[in-house]
Write a protein that holds these residues in place. Structure first.
Motif, mmCIF file in Angstrom:
data_model
loop_
_atom_site.group_PDB
_atom_site.id
_atom_site.type_symbol
_atom_site.label_atom_id
_atom_site.label_comp_id
_atom_site.label_asym_id
_atom_site.label_seq_id
_atom_site.Cartn_x
_atom_site.Cartn_y
_atom_site.Cartn_z
ATOM 1 N N THR A 586 0.826 -1.204 0.000
ATOM 2 C CA THR A 586 0.000 0.000 0.000
ATOM 3 C C THR A 586 0.860 1.253 0.000
ATOM 4 O O THR A 586 2.082 1.202 0.158
ATOM 5 N N ASN A 587 0.197 2.396 -0.134
ATOM 6 C CA ASN A 587 0.876 3.698 -0.120
ATOM 7 C C ASN A 587 0.864 4.330 1.263
ATOM 8 O O ASN A 587 1.053 5.535 1.406
ATOM 9 N N GLU A 588 0.629 3.545 2.287
ATOM 10 C CA GLU A 588 0.609 4.075 3.646
ATOM 11 C C GLU A 588 1.234 3.075 4.613
ATOM 12 O O GLU A 588 1.364 1.886 4.306
ATOM 13 N N ASN A 626 5.020 2.680 3.910
ATOM 14 C CA ASN A 626 4.394 2.436 2.606
ATOM 15 C C ASN A 626 5.405 1.902 1.597
ATOM 16 O O ASN A 626 6.561 2.326 1.552
#
Length: 635
Positions: A586-588, A626
């Protein structure tokens, strides 16, 4: 009386049940033990997925002759001289022995790739010379071989889900050998185990490995003309105005590679095998590029003019010898690419005139005279330069040519101690495995529901300890920037921690590729790297060094612990060592939780990339930023 009849009926039913179970139970596998009068042997009867793979037979028992047909029928003719022998099957790097019969009736293996029993090694009892294995469910049969020699069932003890294999005495006399183990219950097969032995004991220290131990290889592929210019006196670019600049000779040569060996570039990057583009003399003329108005030179090396001479733009015989000598002094392998079915000059005295009708001339490898001449030239090349192997490009996988070549190499190539001859067929790379890898890490192609199925299917087709080259080439194409580099790191971490041989295409370690056509053919960049490029190179080097220092990442048994939309976790286990690899997709920042199998519990772990984690009984909890990965090794 009724009581007697009831007891008698029960005994009859019990006996009937036992007889019925004997009829139903059919061993999913057994040794392919060839009898002395063996004649027609169909490999498909012994290895049910032979049609879906690029396997080829490399060990033919004495007295038998191989025939391979276009419909993938593999047949052996003749009478075997030695009454006890086994078939050898190989793909790419591997000398893969498949001494088993896999019953086609076990259809659920193909339909449900995850439906196998996970088997792993957990310890070795040195005093008893016994290997302890653990299965997730009890197994009914174990088949174990040491270098094709079957271990007697008398040496195998079954105790529910634990199996003990006593290493036979003959292994104590072998400096190096390989133990292969397969298991099954009455329906399913297990994964296979591969454990290297020295004098009958498992190798448990990576320092005991040598560069001839194939599983320890980490490959760096070099396009010679684009890598490094070490001798400007051999630069001879084309002055044809139609040749696109990126397709002209750039000056890279053998002396340039030697220079980088001397500067420890490859050692710092953590690679120990160099795979060179073809070094043979190539045609000295411009060629049309398909579907374009451009012309190209033969800088790729795919248009050989001679099997005997070196490309003059790359250097002299002495420079090649210097490169090989320096690489070997640093315990590195040198493998060269070989184009076996094309020739742009009648360099072979016995080549049929019918072969010389095109440019490049298409050689008929099935022609006896042609095959004889080419195999002689390859053997002569190997003996002259003492390189460690060849990658065969544009090779026919069903030709008897390979049997002739393998035989000549075994009989006529001088192989010093601690050296091997690697033979790689580029057409046999595990494309399915590459698709699985790319499909999982590219968000718009990700299908986590089928990932485990496809992953295990690829391992079952290629072997859980296959030695296919897992290439980085193409991963960075059409992707630029920091996000692309993070994805590349994740994909390379996957390559470096799963089965197969990691293979870095030159320049990938500094993110050389971009969006423009032919960007994957750019000249290598060594200086003026950006911070992102330095980070990428350092991370690739760290991943290589982790791979090279952990036997469980070379020989371990692979198991997926979690495959979700946002993260992936897998484990590899070898004896008492376990490595766990986690990917945050994910981007987090994300907290990731999954269960640990029994063999991975009660161990102390350290995080190679410094992530915070904790273990609560069988639960593993880790916090990853991330698009990051971490690799946790047991102490």
């Amino acid at each position: 009386m009724n009581l007697v009849l009831k007891r008698l009926s029960f005994i009859i039913l019990l006996i009937s049940g036992l007889l019925f179970s004997q009829q139903v139970w059919k061993k999913p596998f057994e040794p392919v033990k060839l009898k002395q009068d063996s004649t027609h042997i169909y490999l498909e009867d012994y290895f049910f997925n032979i049609k879906d793979t690029g396997y080829r037979v490399t060990h033919i028992p004495e007295g038998l002759e191989l025939r391979v047909y276009n419909n993938y029928e593999f047949i052996l003719y003749g009478k075997q001289i030695n009454p006890v022998d086994y078939l050898g099957v190989s793909v790419n790097f591997a000398e893969r022995v498949i001494p088993i019969q896999q019953n086609k009736a076990i259809n659920n293996i193909e339909k449900n790739p995850k439906e196998f029993i996970y088997l792993t090694s957990i310890s070795f009892l040195k005093n008893n010379k016994a290997l302890i294995l653990k299965a997730e469910k009890p197994l009914k049969q174990i088949l174990a071989v040491i270098d094709n020699i079957l271990i007697s069932q008398e040496n195998i003890i079954y105790n529910e889900d634990e199996i003990t294999i006593k290493i036979p005495d003959f292994a104590n006399k072998l400096t190096k050998s390989n133990l292969r183990v397969f298991g099954c219950d009455n329906q399913r097969l297990s994964n296979d185990l591969w454990i290297p032995l020295t004098y009958g004991e498992p190798i448990n220290d990576y320092n005991m490995l040598q560069r001839s131990d194939t599983h320890s290889n980490i490959v760096y592929s070099i396009l010679i003309d684009r890598f490094n210019n070490g001798n400007f006196s051999n630069d001879k670019p084309s002055y044809n105005s139609g040749v696109l600049s990126i397709l002209n000779w750039q000056g890279g040569d053998l002396a340039g590679i030697t220079q980088k060996i001397r500067q420890n570039y490859f050692e710092k990057l953590g690679v120990n095998t160099l795979l060179l583009s073809p070094v043979n003399q190539n045609i000295n003329k411009e060629l049309n590029v398909e579907r374009t108005d451009y012309k190209t030179t033969s800088f790729l090396g795919y248009y050989p003019e001679s099997f005997k001479s070196l490309e003059s733009r790359f250097g002299t015989e002495k420079e090649f010898q210097n490169l090989i000598g320096m690489a070997h002094a640093q315990k590195m392998n040198i493998i060269s690419t070989c184009i076996v079915n094309k020739l742009n000059n009648n360099d072979l005295e016995s080549v049929s005139e019918n072969d010389l009708t095109k440019v490049p001339f298409e050689l008929d490898l099935k022609n006896e005279n042609t095959s004889y001449a080419i195999t002689d030239s390859i053997v002569s090349f190997l003996n002259k330069y003492k390189i460690d192997g060849l990658l065969y490009f544009n090779a026919e996988k069903d030709s008897r040519f390979w049997e002739k070549l393998n035989s000549k190499i075994k009989m006529r190539v001088e192989i010093p101690t601690n050296r091997a001859i690697f033979q790689i067929n580029e057409v046999l790379n595990s494309n399915l495995f590459n698709k699985v890898r790319k499909g999982f890490f590219i968000e718009n192609e990700r299908d986590t529901n089928s990932f485990a199925d496809e992953f295990y299917k690829s391992l079952q087709l290629n072997g859980f300890h296959h030695l296919n080259l897992q290439n980085t080439g193409g991963i960075l194409e059409n992707r630029v920037g920091e996000e692309a580099q993070n994805k590349f790191i994740q994909e390379y971490a996957f390559i470096a921690t799963t089965a197969g041989i990691p293979n870095i295409f030159y320049g990938d370690e500094v993110g050389l590729k971009g969006k423009k056509p032919f960007d994957n053919l750019r000249k290598m960049q060594f200086l003026d790297l950006s911070l992102e490029q330095e980070k990428l190179k350092n991370t690739i080097a760290k991943l290589n060094k982790i791979r090279a220092s952990r036997l469980d990442l070379m020989y371990g048994d692979t198991q997926i612990l979690a495959s979700e939309k946002d993260y992936l976790a897998l484990a590899r286990n070898y004896l008492d060592k376990t490595t766990i690899v986690i990917f945050n997709l994910t981007n987090e920042q994300k907290e990731i939780t999954f269960s640990l199998p029994n063999y991975a519990q009660n161990k102390s772990y350290f995080a190679e990339f410094g992530s915070d984690f904790m273990i609560d009984k069988d639960k593993f909890i880790i916090i990853l930023p991330n698009k990051e990965i971490d690799i946790l090794g047991s102490q």
